[in-house]
Design a protein around this motif. Sequence first.
Motif, short mmCIF file in Angstrom:
data_model
loop_
_atom_site.label_atom_id
_atom_site.label_comp_id
_atom_site.label_asym_id
_atom_site.label_seq_id
_atom_site.Cartn_x
_atom_site.Cartn_y
_atom_site.Cartn_z
N TRP A 1 -81.69 82.12 45.00
CA TRP A 1 -82.74 81.81 44.07
C TRP A 1 -83.25 80.32 44.49
O TRP A 1 -82.52 79.75 44.75
N ARG B 1 -85.05 78.54 42.46
CA ARG B 1 -85.04 77.49 41.39
C ARG B 1 -84.35 78.72 40.41
O ARG B 1 -84.14 79.73 40.17
N LYS B 2 -83.50 77.76 39.45
CA LYS B 2 -82.42 78.13 38.42
C LYS B 2 -83.32 79.38 37.45
O LYS B 2 -84.33 78.66 36.91
#
Length: 311
Positions: free
Chosen positions: A16, A18-19
């Motif tokens: 991903w 971004r988290k």
Amino acid sequence: MKETILDIKPYYNERWPRKGFLFVPTFMLFRGDKLHFDWKPVIVSRTLKIEIEKTDYKADYSENVENVIKIELDNTYTFVVQESGLYNIPIENPKYEEGEMGQLLIVREFNENINQQRSPYPERFYNYSIENSNGNPIKKCSDWGYLTDRGACIIEKFEDKIESFDIFFDSSKKDYHLLLKSKNRIDKTLFFVVKKGDEIVIELNKKEVEGFIINVCFEKKDRVGFWGQIDELSKFISNEDSIFQLTASIYSSTYGFEGIVPMDFCDIKLYGNNTSKLLDFDKEYELVKVNNTVFNREEFEPMKRPVANIV
């Protein structure tokens, strides 16, 4: 006018960006544009979290983003753009065990009369300088990002009458500027000058060459982001004054190939509304081999020819 700018089936992404987010696409949008979100989940009750962010020229890499809205999408939603610019649209990353959880469509509705440059796809730029290193020219980058006032050029199918355009290049009658050969590949490259608003048409005839792959593409000096595929008859409209290049390549589809690569693999004709394009380049520029420190490769850089002193 409407066009689909994203069609995705969300599933778990272990890499991903971004988290909590599967994917963060960026689009160039204009005031008055409408984004229609259409979410079709596999499990009816499953909603999808998305966000819309206003960003600067660094797009998803920016530390200067403004969250415009957070949406928990259960079916459809329409967002109206209030300010032209670049927008990120972070999309929720589902859990691994959910598998493929549905389909998300994003459709852009716009007024073509207002948005003369209608492309929603970002165009990356590089600010380069040419420096001398031990007597060899190197190409160094001081900054990079995405244009914030217009989108990338779009290659589309040409459906008008070709007779209304003037031909300025015919590969059967004129040589390319560069011919690069290796043991399993040939690249032919042509440079030409284009003004903003110029319409360029390409007529392409690929020849049947068994065991080889043929690729033809457009690029623009110090830019990345042409959108679309070149067919037998295609066109694009330039979004700025620039130097464009056309590269026709052929390479073997067999690993370790060491035979003869055919030189005659496609016929190309270029048309436009400014037939001095090729002549302008040949008169004003020369090609100099430089080392691009960003992509760690050697390439040919168009440089202005010195102007002779007139007494």
